[in-house]
Design an enzyme around this catalytic site. Structure first.
Site, PDB file in Angstrom:
ATOM      1  N   HIS A 112     -51.501   2.396   7.961  1.00  0.00           N
ATOM      2  CA  HIS A 112     -51.239   3.650   8.085  1.00  0.00           C
ATOM      3  C   HIS A 112     -52.160   4.233   9.110  1.00  0.00           C
ATOM      4  O   HIS A 112     -53.139   4.098   9.391  1.00  0.00           O
ATOM      5  CB  HIS A 112     -51.560   4.435   6.731  1.00  0.00           C
ATOM      6  CG  HIS A 112     -51.548   5.867   6.699  1.00  0.00           C
ATOM      7  ND1 HIS A 112     -50.377   6.661   6.755  1.00  0.00           N
ATOM      8  CD2 HIS A 112     -52.672   6.681   6.945  1.00  0.00           C
ATOM      9  CE1 HIS A 112     -50.828   7.940   6.838  1.00  0.00           C
ATOM     10  NE2 HIS A 112     -52.054   8.010   7.202  1.00  0.00           N
ATOM     11  N   CYS A 136     -45.080   6.729   9.051  1.00  0.00           N
ATOM     12  CA  CYS A 136     -46.155   7.423   9.497  1.00  0.00           C
ATOM     13  C   CYS A 136     -46.900   6.962  10.903  1.00  0.00           C
ATOM     14  O   CYS A 136     -47.117   7.818  11.858  1.00  0.00           O
ATOM     15  CB  CYS A 136     -47.574   7.133   8.403  1.00  0.00           C
ATOM     16  SG  CYS A 136     -47.794   5.478   8.050  1.00  0.00           S
TER      17      CYS A 136
END
Length: 558
Positions: free
Chosen positions: A43, A116
């Site tokens: 992430h 993301c």
């Protein structure tokens, strides 16, 4: 956007997180195969203008410490992408435009093309006009997973799990939802069920208001970079000795037994390859026989067994064989600990320090495997992460595959034996102490990970589990008598794990009080001054002791 060379510039950093917190590295090769294994579930977020920007339930923005506090995870790497002349208002206008045109709207999440990491890349190269963005290896992780045999099988289901949720929770604001870009911290990302890629445990009742200027010093303000590095179990996974071990063991075997050990060695030499019942049924009895006198091959057998403990069983029969083997190794260690020395001098685990050290390596690996499997099975957020990156294979397996967890009496006996072998007073050999304390660290790591995931917001830290108290006291008792920096380092790591066993990795106030009541705070503080040794572990001991002292000094909750 301004191109003026004299305009103010702002440093842009890329924060990289591992959402699996070490589980991907441990499990992906086993379930996806070595050609498709992944080290982390990445992430990423952009840190610029003193804020952290990321995509999840829409484009979100918050103060970096707020993001990390609410999720209980910290970056494993922060890289500078350069400096931008784009102002904060100009960048947030870009974010609003990308939200309104649907590129990164709350309902536009796509695991393969719009996650993301894709946002971080486009925001860096487009919104902030930098030459560098997110590295290709991060952007390629979804395709790497989904190109594996297991990924191909569940790809239709994953591609159907697109984000359509309401955006930020806890009263936060998503960039682009209002005409004016928000100037207040935005709250958490969308819930786990809405965004499988950004599925991180979060507290639905976490405080989202910025801290008051009169607030006391909190955990967020105490930096613990060394402790943060130790976010996964300690494994003994080197396969370089497999051929030597099989060769040594086979010298004293008949032809049929040689074939079984050689077959096991071939499997262990291939990273991530599962163990079948056929292989284990014929090889494990031979290895276990090496642990009884008059065999001289106990250390070699245990070097193989420590690797066996890390491998996934290919079928139910293999799972039962594996569990029985690990339980027997554990029982032998407990027996050596509880029997008078005069009755155990001929046992390999007593007479051979190398064998005893390898036995603890085997049990340490088993404890690490148990904690990972239990986390996947019992924590909803971790199960969802596993479903995204590992096809949920681990979560679908039978709980009979737990190696040690199902026998509390054995676990408690092993903890007592390990605490004895981790003490220089009762165990003079440092290699044995190092292996025993590694087992204890993995037990602490797994216990705290599961306890933290299961603790609700309504629960406090008032009542400490007995295992916490045992591990904490065992790690700190006689700490300054230890002369080996590696053992001392791992004992401090155990302390750090238990001290930060509060909700979302915060300081457990009951643990902090216990450390103070027992007078261990001064012991830890004394180690922060460093020693005359110049090894890396010695330096880490001083740094971790300093971090622990800082955590112990913060003010508690009102």
């Amino acid at each position: 956007m301004t191109d003026s060379a004299t305009a103010a510039t702002h440093e842009v950093r890329l924060a990289l997180y591992d959402l699996s917190q070490g589980m991907a590295r441990s499990l992906s090769g086993q379930f996806l195969g070595p050609a498709h294994s992944i080290d982390i579930i990445p992430h990423t977020a952009l840190v610029v203008y003193g804020r952290e920007y990321y995509f999840g339930g829409g484009i979100q923005s918050c103060e970096p410490h707020e993001f990390r506090r609410q999720r209980g995870i910290f970056p494993i790497e922060v890289t500078s992408l350069g400096r931008t002349t784009v102002s904060q208002r100009e960048f947030e206008d870009w974010c609003v435009a990308r939200t309104l045109d649907g590129s990164f709207a709350p309902g536009s999440y796509d695991l393969m093309r719009r996650n993301c990491n894709n946002f971080s890349h486009e925001a860096a190269t487009g919104g902030l006009q930098l030459d560098r963005g997110v590295p290709d290896w991060i952007l390629g992780v979804p395709e790497r997973f989904l190109s594996s045999p297991m990924g191909q099988m569940i790809r239709p289901m994953l591609e159907g799990m697109q984000m359509s949720g309401p955006g930020a929770m806890d009263g936060g604001v998503t960039l682009g939802r209002t005409a004016t870009p928000p100037s207040v911290p935005l709250a958490t990302a969308a819930s786990a069920s809405e965004n499988p890629w950004a599925n991180v445990p979060t507290s639905s009742s976490a405080e989202t208001k910025p801290p008051s200027s009169e607030a006391v010093r909190t955990t967020d303000e105490v930096k613990t970079p060394i402790l943060d590095k130790y976010s996964r179990p300690l494994l003994s996974a080197d396969t370089a000795t497999v051929s030597i071990c099989t060769s040594k063991i086979c010298k004293s075997l008949v032809e049929e037994e040689k074939s079984s050990i050689e077959a096991l060695g071939e499997v262990l030499s291939v990273p991530g390859r599962a163990l079948t019942h056929k292989v284990l049924e014929s090889s494990l009895p031979v290895l276990m026989r090496c642990l009884d006198p008059p065999s001289k091959n106990a250390a070699f057998a245990l070097m193989l067994l420590r690797l066996v403990a890390l491998r996934p069983p290919a079928d139910t029969g293999a799972a039962l064989e594996l569990k029985e083997c690990v339980v027997l190794v554990g029982a032998k260690l407990v027996e050596c600990h509880s029997s008078p020395p005069s009755n155990s001098t001929n046992r390999p685990l007593t007479s051979s320090h190398a064998a005893r050290s390898m036995a603890w390596c085997c049990l340490g690996n088993a404890a690490a495997a148990d904690s990972t499997l239990e986390f996947l099975l019992r924590d909803d957020a971790a199960r969802s992460m596993a479903w995204c990156c590992l096809g949920n294979a681990a979560a679908a397996d039978s709980t009979s595959e737990f190696l040690l967890r199902d026998d509390p009496a054995l676990r408690d006996g092993l903890v007592d034996a390990a605490l004895s072998d981790a003490s220089p007073e009762s165990q003079p050999r440092r290699e044995v102490r190092q292996s025993a304390v590694t087992y204890l660290y993995n037990v602490a790591h797994g216990t705290v990970a599961i306890g933290g995931a299961q603790r609700s917001d309504a629960e406090g830290d008032e009542e400490l589990p007995d295992l916490y108290v045992t591990l904490l006291c065992g790690a700190l008792e006689g700490l300054t008598d230890e002369v080996d920096p590696t053992v001392m380092l791992r004992r401090l790591l155990i302390t750090g794990k238990i001290l930060r066993s509060g909700k979302d990795g915060t300081v457990n106030e009951s643990v902090k009080s216990l450390v103070a009541d027992l007078g261990f705070g001064d012991t830890i503080c004394s180690l922060s001054r460093g020693s005359t040794e110049n090894s890396e572990d010695s330096k880490s001991v001083a740094k971790i002791a300093d971090e622990l002292s800082n955590l112990l000094s913060i003010s508690g909750k009102d």
